[in-house]
Design a protein around this motif. Structure first.
Motif, PDB file in Angstrom:
ATOM      1  N   GLN A 141       0.803  -1.220   0.000  1.00  0.00           N
ATOM      2  CA  GLN A 141       0.000   0.000   0.000  1.00  0.00           C
ATOM      3  C   GLN A 141       0.834   1.267   0.000  1.00  0.00           C
ATOM      4  OE1 GLN A 141      -0.799   2.426   2.635  1.00  0.00           O
ATOM      5  NE2 GLN A 141      -2.299   3.400   1.298  1.00  0.00           N
ATOM      6  N   VAL A 144       2.274   2.301  -3.449  1.00  0.00           N
ATOM      7  CA  VAL A 144       1.160   2.702  -4.313  1.00  0.00           C
ATOM      8  C   VAL A 144       0.650   4.082  -3.897  1.00  0.00           C
ATOM      9  CG1 VAL A 144      -1.217   2.176  -4.944  1.00  0.00           C
ATOM     10  CG2 VAL A 144       0.482   0.354  -4.861  1.00  0.00           C
ATOM     11  N   MET A 145       0.508   4.294  -2.596  1.00  0.00           N
ATOM     12  CA  MET A 145       0.041   5.582  -2.104  1.00  0.00           C
ATOM     13  C   MET A 145       0.979   6.711  -2.516  1.00  0.00           C
ATOM     14  SD  MET A 145      -2.154   7.381  -0.362  1.00  0.00           S
ATOM     15  CE  MET A 145      -3.076   6.349   0.781  1.00  0.00           C
ATOM     16  N   VAL A 223      -5.891  -2.617  -0.484  1.00  0.00           N
ATOM     17  CA  VAL A 223      -4.927  -1.577  -0.861  1.00  0.00           C
ATOM     18  C   VAL A 223      -5.620  -0.486  -1.666  1.00  0.00           C
ATOM     19  CG1 VAL A 223      -2.877  -1.109  -2.248  1.00  0.00           C
ATOM     20  CG2 VAL A 223      -2.942  -3.120  -0.760  1.00  0.00           C
ATOM     21  N   TYR A 226      -8.092   1.608   0.610  1.00  0.00           N
ATOM     22  CA  TYR A 226      -7.370   2.416   1.587  1.00  0.00           C
ATOM     23  C   TYR A 226      -6.632   3.568   0.907  1.00  0.00           C
ATOM     24  CZ  TYR A 226      -5.435   3.038   6.249  1.00  0.00           C
ATOM     25  OH  TYR A 226      -5.140   3.529   7.496  1.00  0.00           O
ATOM     26  N   THR A 227      -6.091   3.292  -0.276  1.00  0.00           N
ATOM     27  CA  THR A 227      -5.423   4.352  -1.026  1.00  0.00           C
ATOM     28  C   THR A 227      -6.427   5.406  -1.473  1.00  0.00           C
ATOM     29  OG1 THR A 227      -3.754   2.784  -1.798  1.00  0.00           O
ATOM     30  CG2 THR A 227      -3.968   4.853  -3.020  1.00  0.00           C
ATOM     31  N   TRP A 228      -7.570   4.980  -1.965  1.00  0.00           N
ATOM     32  CA  TRP A 228      -8.608   5.922  -2.397  1.00  0.00           C
ATOM     33  C   TRP A 228      -9.070   6.800  -1.239  1.00  0.00           C
ATOM     34  CZ3 TRP A 228     -13.734   6.488  -0.873  1.00  0.00           C
ATOM     35  CH2 TRP A 228     -14.536   7.308  -1.675  1.00  0.00           C
ATOM     36  N   HIS A 230      -7.467   7.743   1.530  1.00  0.00           N
ATOM     37  CA  HIS A 230      -6.485   8.625   2.165  1.00  0.00           C
ATOM     38  C   HIS A 230      -5.587   9.354   1.168  1.00  0.00           C
ATOM     39  CE1 HIS A 230      -7.397   7.017   6.190  1.00  0.00           C
ATOM     40  NE2 HIS A 230      -7.527   5.851   5.580  1.00  0.00           N
ATOM     41  N   LEU A 231      -5.843   9.175  -0.112  1.00  0.00           N
ATOM     42  CA  LEU A 231      -5.004   9.796  -1.140  1.00  0.00           C
ATOM     43  C   LEU A 231      -4.977  11.310  -1.012  1.00  0.00           C
ATOM     44  CD1 LEU A 231      -3.408   9.726  -3.837  1.00  0.00           C
ATOM     45  CD2 LEU A 231      -5.628   9.728  -5.011  1.00  0.00           C
ATOM     46  N   SER A 283       2.617   7.819   5.835  1.00  0.00           N
ATOM     47  CA  SER A 283       1.838   6.737   5.218  1.00  0.00           C
ATOM     48  C   SER A 283       2.198   5.385   5.816  1.00  0.00           C
ATOM     49  CB  SER A 283       2.047   6.728   3.701  1.00  0.00           C
ATOM     50  OG  SER A 283       3.417   6.539   3.379  1.00  0.00           O
ATOM     51  N   ALA A 287      -0.544   3.134   7.598  1.00  0.00           N
ATOM     52  CA  ALA A 287      -0.800   1.790   7.083  1.00  0.00           C
ATOM     53  C   ALA A 287      -0.697   0.745   8.191  1.00  0.00           C
ATOM     54  CB  ALA A 287       0.170   1.468   5.953  1.00  0.00           C
TER      55      ALA A 287
END
Length: 354
Positions: A141, A144-145, A223, A226-228, A230-231, A283, A287
């Motif tokens: 994650q 990717v973040m 992933v 969670y990325t969407w 907190h992006l 991050s 995470a």
């Protein structure tokens, strides 16, 4: 108006108390200047007295005191209470009803055999499985973040139509409740959800898929969701870092004919390195603490925080040693987070040195 005002205060001691309050302020401070200056001084005479006693340097600490009291009650006090739970055992949350256990909870958490019965210890397997799953999630994650947040920040830093609107769109998920995010994506990803039905109608799959419990997909969607969610937070930090880079550096590069990719790798990334470091550590910490969205989506794997939540007895039947084991596990997680924070401080100070 006058009659209503008089009726509101008739029989009340407030007017007399207010008059006495202002007379005390007048007698103590003896204000001077215009009428409004003297009136404001009399109204705020306690603060004037505190400022005179504490001085100009002490007054800021007075205003910080309420915040520090609340911070201490809701941060430091629970921390010390958690340490107490980690070295005691029993089902009660009252310390007088719990017995001192020392490092027994650590042994119950990590040893191969149960210290109470001598049988095989399965608690260590559950804890190690949670650590392993969380580590996999963090490894997947965080990169990717960082990459997606950087690409989004670079795109929204350009002169595009509706730039403010798109910034708000990308930041909007941050303002949503994590539980709302989890339930929203559950409606999309459950077996009869929107995604499976859409793919079936397109002929891409023949039967619905339970995306959140299928071992092949659960980590991927964890992933992604969670990325969407907190992006926008990390995008905003990187966007601020990009706007702090002097524009004349890019103008000089353009005059020299430097291509855009070389500007990115030779100018943007190096000058953005301190901000990227902050985003990376933040991050990582976030995470490791992942819980709310994953819990609401009821994903197949168990995160560290979910393990602590379940073991403590907050969900399900409490056990005699569960609260102490959960407290010890949370301390181990806290040690990891403290090490990450210290790493950020060290690397940041090193990067800022000339």
């Amino acid at each position: 108006m006058r009659d209503a005002f008089v009726a509101a205060f008739s029989g009340s001691s407030w007017p007399l108390a207010l008059l006495i309050y202002m007379l005390i302020g007048w007698a103590i401070l003896r204000p001077s200047g215009s009428f409004w200056t003297r009136f404001c001084t009399v109204i705020g005479w306690p603060l004037e007295m505190v400022q005179r006693l504490a001085g100009a340097t002490g007054l800021p600490y007075l205003f910080l005191l309420p915040n520090m009291v609340v911070f201490g009650l809701f941060t430091f006090a629970p921390l010390f209470i958690n340490v107490g739970f980690s070295v005691t055992e029993g089902q009660s949350i009252q310390f007088e009803e719990r017995t001192f256990a020392g490092t027994d909870n650590l042994s119950r958490l990590l040893s191969e055999t149960q210290i109470d019965t001598g049988a095989e210890n399965r608690e260590d397997d559950k804890f190690k499985a949670a650590v392993y799953d969380t580590a996999i999630f963090v490894i997947l994650q965080v990169p990717v973040m960082i990459v997606v947040a950087l690409m989004t920040a670079l795109a929204l830093n350009r002169e595009i139509i509706g730039r403010a609107f798109w910034r708000a769109v990308f930041f909007y998920p941050v303002m949503l409740s994590p539980v709302v995010v989890g339930f929203l994506w559950t409606l999309i990803l459950k077996r009869q959800g929107a995604l499976s039905q859409t793919l079936i109608s397109w002929g891409w799959i023949s039967e619905p898929i339970q995306w959140l419990t299928d071992p092949s997909w659960t980590m991927f969607w964890s992933v992604l969701v969670y990325t969407w969610a907190h992006l926008g937070f990390y995008m905003l930090i990187l966007l601020a870092g990009l706007q702090a880079i002097p524009r004349d550096v890019y103008e000089a590069a353009e005059m020299d004919g430097t291509p855009a990719w070389r500007q990115l790798t030779r100018i943007t990334i190096p000058l953005l390195a301190p901000t990227l470091l902050v985003v990376t550590v933040l991050s990582l910490i976030k995470a490791v603490q992942a819980f709310e969205e994953l819990y609401a989506m009821n994903v197949r794997w168990i995160s560290l925080v979910a393990y602590i939540f379940d073991t403590s007895g907050l969900r399900g039947q409490p056990t005699s040693h569960g609260l102490g084991i959960a407290a010890m596990a949370s301390l181990l997680v806290a040690v990891v987070l403290i090490c990450l924070s210290l790493l950020q401080v060290y690397l940041s100070s090193k990067a800022n040195k000339p």
